[in-house]
Design a protein around this motif. Structure first.
Motif, PDB file in Angstrom:
ATOM      1  N   SER A 211     -87.981  -8.557  48.829  1.00  0.00           N
ATOM      2  CA  SER A 211     -86.799  -7.974  48.202  1.00  0.00           C
ATOM      3  C   SER A 211     -86.025  -7.017  49.119  1.00  0.00           C
ATOM      4  CB  SER A 211     -87.162  -7.281  46.889  1.00  0.00           C
ATOM      5  OG  SER A 211     -88.271  -6.463  47.090  1.00  0.00           O
ATOM      6  N   SER A 212     -86.123  -7.190  50.428  1.00  0.00           N
ATOM      7  CA  SER A 212     -85.268  -6.392  51.323  1.00  0.00           C
ATOM      8  C   SER A 212     -83.816  -6.810  51.093  1.00  0.00           C
ATOM      9  CB  SER A 212     -85.668  -6.647  52.782  1.00  0.00           C
ATOM     10  OG  SER A 212     -84.643  -6.172  53.639  1.00  0.00           O
ATOM     11  N   SER A 213     -82.954  -5.804  50.890  1.00  0.00           N
ATOM     12  CA  SER A 213     -81.535  -6.085  50.616  1.00  0.00           C
ATOM     13  C   SER A 213     -80.713  -6.174  51.897  1.00  0.00           C
ATOM     14  CB  SER A 213     -80.965  -4.954  49.753  1.00  0.00           C
ATOM     15  OG  SER A 213     -81.049  -3.732  50.490  1.00  0.00           O
ATOM     16  N   GLY A 274     -85.837  -2.985  65.051  1.00  0.00           N
ATOM     17  CA  GLY A 274     -86.353  -3.972  64.092  1.00  0.00           C
ATOM     18  C   GLY A 274     -86.401  -3.373  62.699  1.00  0.00           C
ATOM     19  N   VAL A 275     -85.369  -3.657  61.910  1.00  0.00           N
ATOM     20  CA  VAL A 275     -85.333  -3.141  60.531  1.00  0.00           C
ATOM     21  C   VAL A 275     -85.751  -4.232  59.542  1.00  0.00           C
ATOM     22  CG1 VAL A 275     -83.970  -1.753  58.914  1.00  0.00           C
ATOM     23  CG2 VAL A 275     -83.288  -1.836  61.314  1.00  0.00           C
ATOM     24  N   ALA A 276     -85.687  -5.481  59.978  1.00  0.00           N
ATOM     25  CA  ALA A 276     -85.941  -6.586  59.055  1.00  0.00           C
ATOM     26  C   ALA A 276     -87.360  -6.542  58.489  1.00  0.00           C
ATOM     27  CB  ALA A 276     -85.718  -7.915  59.780  1.00  0.00           C
ATOM     28  N   ALA A 277     -87.461  -6.974  57.250  1.00  0.00           N
ATOM     29  CA  ALA A 277     -88.774  -7.166  56.633  1.00  0.00           C
ATOM     30  C   ALA A 277     -89.159  -8.619  56.909  1.00  0.00           C
ATOM     31  CB  ALA A 277     -88.697  -6.873  55.140  1.00  0.00           C
ATOM     32  N   VAL A 278     -89.740  -8.815  58.085  1.00  0.00           N
ATOM     33  CA  VAL A 278     -90.062 -10.179  58.538  1.00  0.00           C
ATOM     34  C   VAL A 278     -91.346 -10.640  57.857  1.00  0.00           C
ATOM     35  CG1 VAL A 278     -90.443 -11.621  60.585  1.00  0.00           C
ATOM     36  CG2 VAL A 278     -89.132  -9.492  60.796  1.00  0.00           C
ATOM     37  N   ALA A 279     -91.328 -11.850  57.328  1.00  0.00           N
ATOM     38  CA  ALA A 279     -92.553 -12.366  56.693  1.00  0.00           C
ATOM     39  C   ALA A 279     -93.634 -12.515  57.762  1.00  0.00           C
ATOM     40  CB  ALA A 279     -92.266 -13.724  56.057  1.00  0.00           C
ATOM     41  N   ASP A 280     -94.818 -12.002  57.447  1.00  0.00           N
ATOM     42  CA  ASP A 280     -95.903 -12.098  58.429  1.00  0.00           C
ATOM     43  C   ASP A 280     -96.463 -13.520  58.503  1.00  0.00           C
ATOM     44  OD1 ASP A 280     -95.884  -9.459  59.343  1.00  0.00           O
ATOM     45  OD2 ASP A 280     -96.893  -8.780  57.530  1.00  0.00           O
ATOM     46  N   TYR A 281     -96.274 -14.291  57.409  1.00  0.00           N
ATOM     47  CA  TYR A 281     -96.805 -15.668  57.375  1.00  0.00           C
ATOM     48  C   TYR A 281     -95.723 -16.619  56.870  1.00  0.00           C
ATOM     49  CZ  TYR A 281    -101.356 -13.441  57.785  1.00  0.00           C
ATOM     50  OH  TYR A 281    -102.409 -12.716  58.227  1.00  0.00           O
ATOM     51  N   PRO A 306     -94.711 -15.085  64.518  1.00  0.00           N
ATOM     52  CA  PRO A 306     -94.736 -14.184  65.682  1.00  0.00           C
ATOM     53  C   PRO A 306     -94.231 -12.804  65.270  1.00  0.00           C
ATOM     54  CG  PRO A 306     -92.922 -15.753  65.849  1.00  0.00           C
ATOM     55  CD  PRO A 306     -93.728 -16.159  64.656  1.00  0.00           C
ATOM     56  N   ASP A 307     -94.778 -11.768  65.910  1.00  0.00           N
ATOM     57  CA  ASP A 307     -94.276 -10.410  65.667  1.00  0.00           C
ATOM     58  C   ASP A 307     -93.143 -10.160  66.663  1.00  0.00           C
ATOM     59  OD1 ASP A 307     -93.842  -7.587  65.718  1.00  0.00           O
ATOM     60  OD2 ASP A 307     -95.733  -7.347  64.646  1.00  0.00           O
ATOM     61  N   ILE A 308     -91.922 -10.196  66.160  1.00  0.00           N
ATOM     62  CA  ILE A 308     -90.735 -10.145  67.043  1.00  0.00           C
ATOM     63  C   ILE A 308     -90.683  -8.812  67.793  1.00  0.00           C
ATOM     64  CG2 ILE A 308     -88.210 -10.318  67.114  1.00  0.00           C
ATOM     65  CD1 ILE A 308     -88.490 -11.820  64.341  1.00  0.00           C
ATOM     66  N   LEU A 309     -90.891  -7.738  67.038  1.00  0.00           N
ATOM     67  CA  LEU A 309     -90.811  -6.408  67.656  1.00  0.00           C
ATOM     68  C   LEU A 309     -91.871  -6.246  68.744  1.00  0.00           C
ATOM     69  CD1 LEU A 309     -89.691  -3.477  67.664  1.00  0.00           C
ATOM     70  CD2 LEU A 309     -91.322  -2.968  65.836  1.00  0.00           C
ATOM     71  N   ALA A 325     -91.495   0.893  59.620  1.00  0.00           N
ATOM     72  CA  ALA A 325     -92.728   0.549  58.920  1.00  0.00           C
ATOM     73  C   ALA A 325     -92.515   0.824  57.443  1.00  0.00           C
ATOM     74  CB  ALA A 325     -93.894   1.377  59.442  1.00  0.00           C
ATOM     75  N   ALA A 326     -92.723  -0.205  56.644  1.00  0.00           N
ATOM     76  CA  ALA A 326     -92.624  -0.049  55.192  1.00  0.00           C
ATOM     77  C   ALA A 326     -94.040  -0.074  54.639  1.00  0.00           C
ATOM     78  CB  ALA A 326     -91.798  -1.181  54.604  1.00  0.00           C
ATOM     79  N   GLU A 327     -94.449   1.019  54.025  1.00  0.00           N
ATOM     80  CA  GLU A 327     -95.816   1.123  53.515  1.00  0.00           C
ATOM     81  C   GLU A 327     -95.785   1.488  52.037  1.00  0.00           C
ATOM     82  OE1 GLU A 327     -98.050   0.200  55.532  1.00  0.00           O
ATOM     83  OE2 GLU A 327     -96.976   0.340  57.431  1.00  0.00           O
ATOM     84  N   PRO A 378     -78.362   8.865  50.993  1.00  0.00           N
ATOM     85  CA  PRO A 378     -77.871   7.491  51.027  1.00  0.00           C
ATOM     86  C   PRO A 378     -78.167   6.855  52.390  1.00  0.00           C
ATOM     87  CG  PRO A 378     -76.206   8.958  50.113  1.00  0.00           C
ATOM     88  CD  PRO A 378     -77.309   9.835  50.641  1.00  0.00           C
ATOM     89  N   LYS A 379     -78.385   5.536  52.398  1.00  0.00           N
ATOM     90  CA  LYS A 379     -78.775   4.863  53.649  1.00  0.00           C
ATOM     91  C   LYS A 379     -77.778   5.074  54.803  1.00  0.00           C
ATOM     92  CE  LYS A 379     -82.139   1.745  51.686  1.00  0.00           C
ATOM     93  NZ  LYS A 379     -82.475   0.466  51.047  1.00  0.00           N
ATOM     94  N   PRO A 380     -76.455   5.100  54.556  1.00  0.00           N
ATOM     95  CA  PRO A 380     -75.549   5.363  55.683  1.00  0.00           C
ATOM     96  C   PRO A 380     -75.796   6.728  56.334  1.00  0.00           C
ATOM     97  CG  PRO A 380     -74.327   4.404  53.853  1.00  0.00           C
ATOM     98  CD  PRO A 380     -75.708   4.699  53.343  1.00  0.00           C
TER      99      PRO A 380
END
Ligand code: PMT
Length: 399
Positions: A211-213, A274-281, A306-309, A325-327, A378-380
């Motif tokens: 659900s990363s926007s 690297g801000v993307a929430a890349v699928a690990d699988y 692959p881990d792009i970062l 890192a999103a935890e 806010p994110k900006p």
């Protein structure tokens, strides 16, 4: 972001259907605290009336070189004295030609000649007028004269044709104007970013995503462009967001596509974020055709992505790498662990419950000097703070 507060801006409106968009631009500029003065040409006034611009700007609108409201009859001089910029939007082919030759046969062209502040133009015209050799020559000359040309864009035109010549949307023009007044912390730098989720196909219809926007990554790309980066490339997973002003977006779906696009964009990059929430699988073998319901349990074999970062950071010619890192718990331990594992000079940690999907975020920056918490915002605004921190680290590294 308060860079437009108190700025005196002169907005020239020439004849073009896009003049209706300028009304929205004026509203945005005024909302951001700018002191906006609108100058309408005779043709411009045929499309949107002075009353509209007066109501939106809160200032008198000027159309006539001989306007008696200016006590010294010097509207062409007084309007630009103390102005921070003049923007002509829409700028017709006619006004571009006049500016090139220094013609001064109405208030707008006269004040452009008499100004000592930057001039920006947002062309809007039929595609054939835009492609005409005379206009091509004029635009090149204006650029050479130091005029900033914003757009145009391609798309449907008011005349029913399709092509180059649409005026940029008001939000993008707003960004371009605001960027002029921002400190150029990343001047000359090339920045490559990833944002949004990835989508890993199970079959032609279904896939694994999250659900990363994209809001955090897009805000950061926008902040980099505003900070004067020479080039910003945003490799984006599927989101519904428009590309920010000054940012080249490369659309991808899967992690493998994202990796390829990042590696293609990397040459010459000073910074990778690297801000993307890349699928690990990903599904090891996506089905060629839609999987039919059978009533039986279905097992999917997943292969690691692959881990792009990590791959970018491990290159011998690695740019300055910033990770996220999103935890969901123990942020300090996991975030700092990831930073060390990938040997990153800077990592931005956030809890998913704080940052995923929403408009605000609360983050902690981790670098060699320790942890630096930023208050919820806010994110900006968060993105702006990250750029300031990043720029300071880049400066320190150079020095
Ligand atoms: O998009 P929003 O709704 O605005 O939400 C923002 C966000 C929560 C997604 C963002 O702030 C964020 O935390 N992004 C990183 C999310 C993540 O996937 O973190 P991670 O801990 O799994 O990955 C660590 C880092 O490695 C990240 O920089 C990630 O982009 C990168 N990575 C991860 C896996 C992979 N295969 N390749 C990568 O490059």
């Amino acid at each position: 972001m308060r860079e437009l507060e108190g700025r005196r801006l002169v907005i020239g409106v020439t004849g073009g259907v896009a003049a209706y968009k300028t009304a929205e631009l004026v509203r945005l500029l005024v909302k951001a605290g700018a002191d906006v003065h609108v100058v309408l040409t005779e043709a411009g006034a045929r499309f949107v009336g002075a009353v509209t611009f007066q109501a939106l700007s809160g200032n008198p609108v000027w159309t006539d070189l001989w306007d008696a409201r200016m006590s010294n009859n010097m509207a062409h001089i007084d309007l630009t004295r103390g102005a921070d910029a003049v923007l002509i939007a829409p700028a017709s082919a006619d006004v571009l030609a006049k500016l090139v030759h220094g013609l001064a046969d109405d208030l707008l062209t006269t004040l452009c000649l008499a100004r000592d502040c930057p001039l920006l133009v947002a062309p809007a015209m039929n595609r054939q007028m835009w492609e005409h050799p005379a206009t091509v020559r004029n635009v090149a000359q204006l650029r050479e004269d130091g005029v900033t040309v914003l757009g145009p864009d391609a798309g449907d035109q008011a005349c029913g044709e399709v092509g180059m010549g649409r005026m940029l949307e008001p939000e993008l023009l707003f960004e371009a104007v605001a960027a002029r007044f921002q400190s150029k912390l990343l001047a000359g730098r090339k920045v490559v970013l990833t944002a949004g989720p990835t989508f890993e196909a199970i079959d032609p219809v279904r896939g694994i995503t999250n659900s990363s926007s994209g809001k955090m990554g897009y805000a950061l790309a926008r902040a980099c462009a505003r900070a004067g980066a020479a080039e910003v490339v945003l490799v984006s997973g599927p989101t519904g967001l428009p590309a920010p002003w000054g940012v080249r977006r490369v659309d991808v779906k899967s992690a493998l596509e994202m990796r390829d696009a990042v590696l293609a964009a990397l040459p010459g990059a000073d910074v990778f974020i690297g801000v993307a929430a890349v699928a690990d699988y990903r599904p090891a073998q996506p089905a060629e055709h839609k999987i039919k319901k059978s009533g039986e349990a279905l097992a999917l074999t997943l292969a690691p992505n692959p881990d792009i970062l990590a791959e970018v950071a491990a290159r011998p010619d690695a740019p300055f790498c910033v990770g996220f890192a999103a935890e969901s718990r123990e942020l300090d331990a996991y975030a700092e662990g990831k930073r060390r594992a990938k040997k990153l000079p800077l990592l931005v940690g956030n809890l998913v419950q704080d940052g995923l999907g929403g408009d605000d975020n609360e983050v902690i920056l981790y670098d060699d000097a320790g942890r630096h918490p930023l208050a919820r915002a806010p994110k900006p605004a968060i993105a702006q703070r990250i750029v300031e921190h990043l720029a300071a680290l880049l400066r320190a590294r150079k020095g």
